[in-house]
Design a protein around this motif. Structure first.
Motif, mmCIF file in Angstrom:
data_model
loop_
_atom_site.group_PDB
_atom_site.id
_atom_site.type_symbol
_atom_site.label_atom_id
_atom_site.label_comp_id
_atom_site.label_asym_id
_atom_site.label_seq_id
_atom_site.Cartn_x
_atom_site.Cartn_y
_atom_site.Cartn_z
ATOM 1 N N VAL A 116 0.855 -1.181 0.000
ATOM 2 C CA VAL A 116 0.000 0.000 0.000
ATOM 3 C C VAL A 116 0.892 1.232 0.000
ATOM 4 O O VAL A 116 1.810 1.333 0.826
ATOM 5 N N LEU A 117 0.635 2.156 -0.900
ATOM 6 C CA LEU A 117 1.386 3.396 -0.942
ATOM 7 C C LEU A 117 0.930 4.306 0.192
ATOM 8 O O LEU A 117 -0.273 4.498 0.395
ATOM 9 N N VAL A 118 1.879 4.844 0.945
ATOM 10 C CA VAL A 118 1.556 5.827 1.982
ATOM 11 C C VAL A 118 2.405 7.068 1.744
ATOM 12 O O VAL A 118 3.530 6.980 1.254
ATOM 13 N N GLN A 119 1.830 8.203 2.059
ATOM 14 C CA GLN A 119 2.550 9.472 1.960
ATOM 15 C C GLN A 119 2.867 9.934 3.369
ATOM 16 O O GLN A 119 2.029 9.810 4.265
ATOM 17 N N SER A 120 4.071 10.473 3.550
ATOM 18 C CA SER A 120 4.461 10.898 4.894
ATOM 19 C C SER A 120 5.080 12.288 4.872
ATOM 20 O O SER A 120 5.599 12.737 3.852
ATOM 21 N N ALA A 121 5.010 12.929 6.000
ATOM 22 C CA ALA A 121 5.696 14.198 6.236
ATOM 23 C C ALA A 121 6.311 14.105 7.623
ATOM 24 O O ALA A 121 5.655 13.664 8.565
ATOM 25 N N GLU A 122 7.570 14.486 7.730
ATOM 26 C CA GLU A 122 8.306 14.337 8.977
ATOM 27 C C GLU A 122 9.068 15.621 9.276
ATOM 28 O O GLU A 122 9.520 16.299 8.357
ATOM 29 N N LYS A 123 9.213 15.915 10.537
ATOM 30 C CA LYS A 123 9.952 17.116 10.954
ATOM 31 C C LYS A 123 10.855 16.769 12.124
ATOM 32 O O LYS A 123 10.447 16.091 13.057
ATOM 33 N N LEU A 124 12.068 17.255 12.047
ATOM 34 C CA LEU A 124 13.047 17.055 13.114
ATOM 35 C C LEU A 124 12.770 18.044 14.247
ATOM 36 O O LEU A 124 12.555 19.232 14.007
ATOM 37 N N GLN A 125 12.754 17.539 15.480
ATOM 38 C CA GLN A 125 12.546 18.369 16.666
ATOM 39 C C GLN A 125 13.851 18.410 17.457
ATOM 40 O O GLN A 125 14.540 17.390 17.584
ATOM 41 N N PHE A 126 14.158 19.575 18.016
ATOM 42 C CA PHE A 126 15.406 19.770 18.759
ATOM 43 C C PHE A 126 15.114 19.983 20.236
ATOM 44 O O PHE A 126 14.052 20.464 20.611
ATOM 45 N N ASP A 127 16.116 19.659 21.078
ATOM 46 C CA ASP A 127 15.982 19.970 22.499
ATOM 47 C C ASP A 127 16.407 21.427 22.715
ATOM 48 O O ASP A 127 16.749 22.135 21.761
ATOM 49 N N GLU A 128 16.385 21.883 23.973
ATOM 50 C CA GLU A 128 16.704 23.282 24.280
ATOM 51 C C GLU A 128 18.136 23.654 23.921
ATOM 52 O O GLU A 128 18.434 24.811 23.640
ATOM 53 N N ALA A 129 19.033 22.673 23.902
ATOM 54 C CA ALA A 129 20.430 22.929 23.562
ATOM 55 C C ALA A 129 20.668 22.915 22.046
ATOM 56 O O ALA A 129 21.784 23.145 21.598
ATOM 57 N N GLY A 130 19.622 22.619 21.273
ATOM 58 C CA GLY A 130 19.751 22.602 19.821
ATOM 59 C C GLY A 130 20.159 21.261 19.244
ATOM 60 O O GLY A 130 20.500 21.160 18.068
ATOM 61 N N ASN A 131 20.119 20.211 20.054
ATOM 62 C CA ASN A 131 20.470 18.873 19.577
ATOM 63 C C ASN A 131 19.225 18.162 19.050
ATOM 64 O O ASN A 131 18.144 18.304 19.627
ATOM 65 N N PRO A 132 19.368 17.364 17.974
ATOM 66 C CA PRO A 132 18.220 16.601 17.474
ATOM 67 C C PRO A 132 17.701 15.664 18.560
ATOM 68 O O PRO A 132 18.480 14.969 19.208
ATOM 69 N N MET A 133 16.387 15.687 18.795
ATOM 70 C CA MET A 133 15.811 14.884 19.868
ATOM 71 C C MET A 133 14.914 13.787 19.314
ATOM 72 O O MET A 133 15.041 12.633 19.674
ATOM 73 N N TRP A 134 13.953 14.166 18.467
ATOM 74 C CA TRP A 134 13.083 13.181 17.849
ATOM 75 C C TRP A 134 12.512 13.724 16.557
ATOM 76 O O TRP A 134 12.624 14.911 16.256
ATOM 77 N N ILE A 135 11.931 12.828 15.820
ATOM 78 C CA ILE A 135 11.285 13.170 14.558
ATOM 79 C C ILE A 135 9.793 12.933 14.756
ATOM 80 O O ILE A 135 9.397 11.865 15.223
ATOM 81 N N VAL A 136 9.003 13.929 14.441
ATOM 82 C CA VAL A 136 7.559 13.765 14.494
ATOM 83 C C VAL A 136 7.037 13.783 13.069
ATOM 84 O O VAL A 136 7.574 14.461 12.197
ATOM 85 N N GLY A 137 6.012 13.000 12.829
ATOM 86 C CA GLY A 137 5.491 12.942 11.473
ATOM 87 C C GLY A 137 4.113 12.329 11.425
ATOM 88 O O GLY A 137 3.502 12.018 12.451
#
Length: 185
Positions: free
Chosen positions: A105-126
């Motif tokens: 099944v074809l699925v379309q996704s959109a994802e965004k990188l979230q950073f912590d207060e120090a500016g480090n990558p923390m998680w991806i939400v999508g």
């Protein structure tokens, strides 16, 4: 230690919001924790896709590998690398996932990188959704939409001469009148 506790509380809040929002639409929301390498989903994806059920709707990447095509899994890994190296902050992609019946099944996704207060990558939400899901169901009301109505009318018309055909023919006349004059009002 304090950072980890704060992050756990933030994760808990995110997941509560995700699950609430996931219950209100056809999209599946997810959060990928970069430290834990775990994906949390808003809904039970095992209801629709060929993956074992998970009590808290979370899966490792190895488990996700079983529900996406090999080419799609490679795309996922490439986007994760781009996120972790901060080459991208937002990614829109298409993947093939394996449905319960074994079909892709074809699925379309959109994802965004979230950073912590120090500016480090923390998680991806999508979010992802299948554009072919529920084409005849209104996503807001859950009721049949005009596509479903037209399909039903066609089915009625095939039973020409029956009482249901006569009702459908009359309804079709009113539908055409409404379509012709509704925009003019």
């Amino acid at each position: 230690m304090e950072y980890k506790r704060e992050k756990q509380q933030m994760l808990k809040n995110y997941l509560q919001t995700m699950r609430f929002l996931g219950d209100t639409n056809d999209e599946v929301l997810y959060l990928y924790d970069l430290d834990e390498e775990k994906v949390y989903f808003s809904n039970d994806i095992s209801q629709k896709y060929k993956i074992a059920p998970s009590k808290d709707y979370s899966y490792t990447l190895e488990e996700i590998k079983t529900v996406v095509s090999s080419k799609s899994y490679e795309k996922i890994l490439l986007s994760l690398d781009a996120f972790e190296n901060q080459e991208d902050e937002i990614v829109n992609q298409e993947y093939c996932m394996v449905a319960k019946d074994g079909k892709e099944v074809l699925v379309q996704s959109a994802e965004k990188l979230q950073f912590d207060e120090a500016g480090n990558p923390m998680w991806i939400v999508g979010r992802f959704f299948s554009p072919t899901d529920n084409q005849n169901i209104d996503s807001w009301t859950g009721l049949p939409n005009v596509n479903q109505m037209l399909d039903d009318l066609q089915a009625c018309k095939r039973e020409k001469g029956s009482l249901s055909w006569n009702k459908c023919h009359l309804f079709n006349i009113f539908y055409n009148i409404n379509a012709a004059f509704a925009a003019k009002v």
